[in-house]
Motif scaffolding. Structure first.
Motif, PDB file in Angstrom:
ATOM      1  N   GLN A 329       0.825  -1.211   0.000  1.00 42.07           N
ATOM      2  CA  GLN A 329       0.000   0.000   0.000  1.00 42.07           C
ATOM      3  C   GLN A 329       0.861   1.264   0.000  1.00 42.07           C
ATOM      4  N   LEU A 332       1.887   1.671  -3.615  1.00 49.12           N
ATOM      5  CA  LEU A 332       0.821   2.225  -4.452  1.00 49.12           C
ATOM      6  C   LEU A 332       0.676   3.724  -4.253  1.00 49.12           C
ATOM      7  N   VAL A 333       0.782   4.158  -2.995  1.00 50.90           N
ATOM      8  CA  VAL A 333       0.751   5.608  -2.730  1.00 50.90           C
ATOM      9  C   VAL A 333       1.948   6.282  -3.396  1.00 50.90           C
ATOM     10  N   ALA A 336       1.365   6.688  -7.069  1.00 48.89           N
ATOM     11  CA  ALA A 336       0.471   7.820  -7.348  1.00 48.89           C
ATOM     12  C   ALA A 336       1.227   9.139  -7.278  1.00 48.89           C
ATOM     13  N   LEU A 367      -6.899  11.210  -5.185  1.00 48.15           N
ATOM     14  CA  LEU A 367      -6.605   9.788  -5.336  1.00 48.15           C
ATOM     15  C   LEU A 367      -6.018   9.211  -4.044  1.00 48.15           C
ATOM     16  N   VAL A 368      -5.001   9.876  -3.504  1.00 49.61           N
ATOM     17  CA  VAL A 368      -4.345   9.370  -2.301  1.00 49.61           C
ATOM     18  C   VAL A 368      -5.254   9.512  -1.083  1.00 49.61           C
ATOM     19  N   GLY A 370      -8.568   9.498  -1.026  1.00 46.02           N
ATOM     20  CA  GLY A 370      -9.602   8.460  -1.096  1.00 46.02           C
ATOM     21  C   GLY A 370      -9.050   7.085  -0.783  1.00 46.02           C
ATOM     22  N   TYR A 371      -7.853   6.796  -1.263  1.00 49.62           N
ATOM     23  CA  TYR A 371      -7.226   5.507  -0.975  1.00 49.62           C
ATOM     24  C   TYR A 371      -6.922   5.387   0.518  1.00 49.62           C
ATOM     25  N   ALA A 372      -6.470   6.500   1.132  1.00 48.66           N
ATOM     26  CA  ALA A 372      -6.168   6.473   2.563  1.00 48.66           C
ATOM     27  C   ALA A 372      -7.426   6.198   3.392  1.00 48.66           C
ATOM     28  N   ALA A 374      -9.853   4.301   2.556  1.00 49.15           N
ATOM     29  CA  ALA A 374     -10.124   2.870   2.483  1.00 49.15           C
ATOM     30  C   ALA A 374      -9.088   2.071   3.264  1.00 49.15           C
ATOM     31  N   VAL A 375      -7.826   2.446   3.144  1.00 48.93           N
ATOM     32  CA  VAL A 375      -6.757   1.694   3.801  1.00 48.93           C
ATOM     33  C   VAL A 375      -6.829   1.857   5.311  1.00 48.93           C
ATOM     34  N   GLY A 382      -8.355   9.775   6.390  1.00 50.92           N
ATOM     35  CA  GLY A 382      -8.091   9.943   4.964  1.00 50.92           C
ATOM     36  C   GLY A 382      -8.181  11.389   4.532  1.00 50.92           C
TER      37      GLY A 382
END
Length: 448
Positions: A329, A332-333, A336, A367-368, A370-372, A374-375, A382
């Motif tokens: 993860q 992936l960040v 991005a 993007l980051v 929104g991903y944060a 979820a993570v 986030g």
């Protein structure tokens, strides 16, 4: 050993290693920027090929052929070697008025100009007589030439006037060169002029791309130049004595003496003055302060720092909020964040650097962030991370915009970030095990 790998210290080292791993895509992005810069230079070369390149204009130069006797001992007939002597003017005055436009080749553009040049020069009769007496080879004064050096003959659009001692004359093409620059010439019979000075008046239009430089080919050189361009960069061996820049453009004035250069008023074809001539050139470059590639390069230089700062923010949330983030993860960040520089480069070529930066930064923050969410399984966390990332990009833009104070601002920001990290991690037990998802760390349990 297995337990040590689960400590917070091991986690920090792992995050640092992942940050270093992100230098690979950052280097690829830097190479991409260089490739696009080369494409831009090729595009400018294409523009210059049809318009005229970076121009260099010299003052008129008198070149007199000579015949030097080189008869070896014992020869039955005299032998002669052809040569030449070059003589500079006593005074040279140039009035340069530039009209500027922008030409495009594909998505690339470059400033081009047409310079209307009024030139007046005088060769003193005393100088001509003195150099003729001191010459070690007889002059063929009836076959002398008046030469004018130009950086790129393709840009010579018009010769409106050429007068020698008031009489009209006409330039001819020539294979001779003054150092690296081609010449146009006009024959002149110095014997027919007798003991007169040689006065030259020239009016011409010269087209070029990006830069115009002049050569101080006189004992005293005066230059006046003005153009409707608000960002001139004065280049070469001499800066203007006076210059003014306003909303209508710039004006500048130079005054140079023969004492300011490393060659004299007179030389022969055996003297190597090419490098000295090139070193004495001066003039102006039509600087483009919004060069997107320069700014992309500067943004990329801070890439590793800001990826590391983002990773640190994730790590602090992971430790202080009893969360767990997998190395994949983090990668992936990081991917991005590296993509930001590719998007920035692509957009800045189309819409300019400022709007491109805003769009690319907003896309990566969303993007980051929104991903944060979820993570980390927490909207607030986030959103906070997205806000931190947005602040990081705002600081990066400030560093890019502050050209002269970028190092100072960057050093202060870095000091503040280190101080904040030291404050937030002051009570972390670095020997504690990394927390599993939903389990409090030893450091946080101590604080509670």
């Amino acid at each position: 050993m297995g337990k040590w790998t689960q400590t917070v210290t091991a986690k920090v080292l792992g995050v640092g290693l992942l940050a270093l791993l992100m230098t690979i895509p950052l280097l690829q992005v830097r190479e991409l920027v260089r490739e696009r810069q080369q494409l831009r230079q090729q595009a400018i070369a294409q523009i210059a090929q049809g318009w005229g390149g970076k121009q260099v204009l010299g003052g008129p130069l008198l070149v007199v052929p000579t015949l030097r006797e080189v008869t070896p001992a014992g020869a039955t007939a005299p032998q002669w070697q052809a040569g030449s002597e070059s003589i500079l003017a006593d005074t040279l005055a140039l009035d340069v008025a530039m009209s500027v436009d922008t030409r495009s080749y594909g998505i690339y553009s470059a400033p081009v100009y047409v310079a209307t040049v009024k030139l007046a020069a005088q060769f003193r009769a005393q100088d001509l007589a003195q150099f003729r007496r001191s010459s070690d080879a007889p002059w063929q004064a009836g076959k002398a030439e008046l030469r004018l050096a130009l950086g790129d003959l393709r840009g010579l659009q018009e010769v409106g006037e050429l007068r020698i001692n008031g009489q009209p004359a006409r330039f001819e093409s020539s294979a001779d060169r003054l150092g690296p620059w081609p010449n146009v010439v006009v024959p002149i019979d110095l014997d027919a002029l007798g003991a007169q000075s040689v006065d030259v008046q020239i009016t011409l239009k010269l087209a070029g791309t990006e830069a115009l430089q002049l050569l101080p080919l006189a004992r005293s050189t005066d230059v006046k130049m003005h153009a409707p361009w608000n960002d001139p960069s004065f280049i070469g061996a001499a800066l203007p004595l006076e210059h003014a820049i306003d909303a209508h453009g710039f004006s500048a004035r130079w005054h140079l003496l023969d004492l300011n250069r490393s060659y004299g008023q007179h030389w022969t074809d055996r003297d190597d003055v090419c490098s000295a001539l090139a070193a004495s050139s001066f003039g102006v470059q039509l600087y483009q302060p919004v060069d997107v590639y320069q700014r992309n390069v500067r943004a990329g230089k801070y890439g590793l720092l800001f990826i590391a700062m983002t990773f640190v923010a994730f790590f602090l949330f992971e430790v202080l909020k009893r969360l767990r983030v997998h190395p994949v993860q983090y990668l992936l960040v990081g991917a991005a964040l590296a993509t930001f520089y590719v998007v920035l480069l692509a957009l800045s070529e189309q819409i300019g650097f400022g709007p491109a930066y805003a769009l690319a930064a907003a896309a990566v923050v969303l993007l980051v962030g929104g991903y944060a969410m979820a993570v980390l399984r927490a909207r607030r966390a986030g959103a906070l991370l997205g806000g931190v990332l947005g602040l990081i990009y705002a600081m990066l833009y400030g560093l890019i915009a502050a050209e002269q104070y970028a190092l100072l601002i960057g050093a202060l920001v870095l000091l503040a970030v280190v101080a904040l990290m030291m404050y937030l991690t002051r009570r972390i037990d670095w020997y504690a095990y990394a927390p599993a998802s939903g389990e409090p760390s030893a450091a946080i349990m101590e604080r509670s």
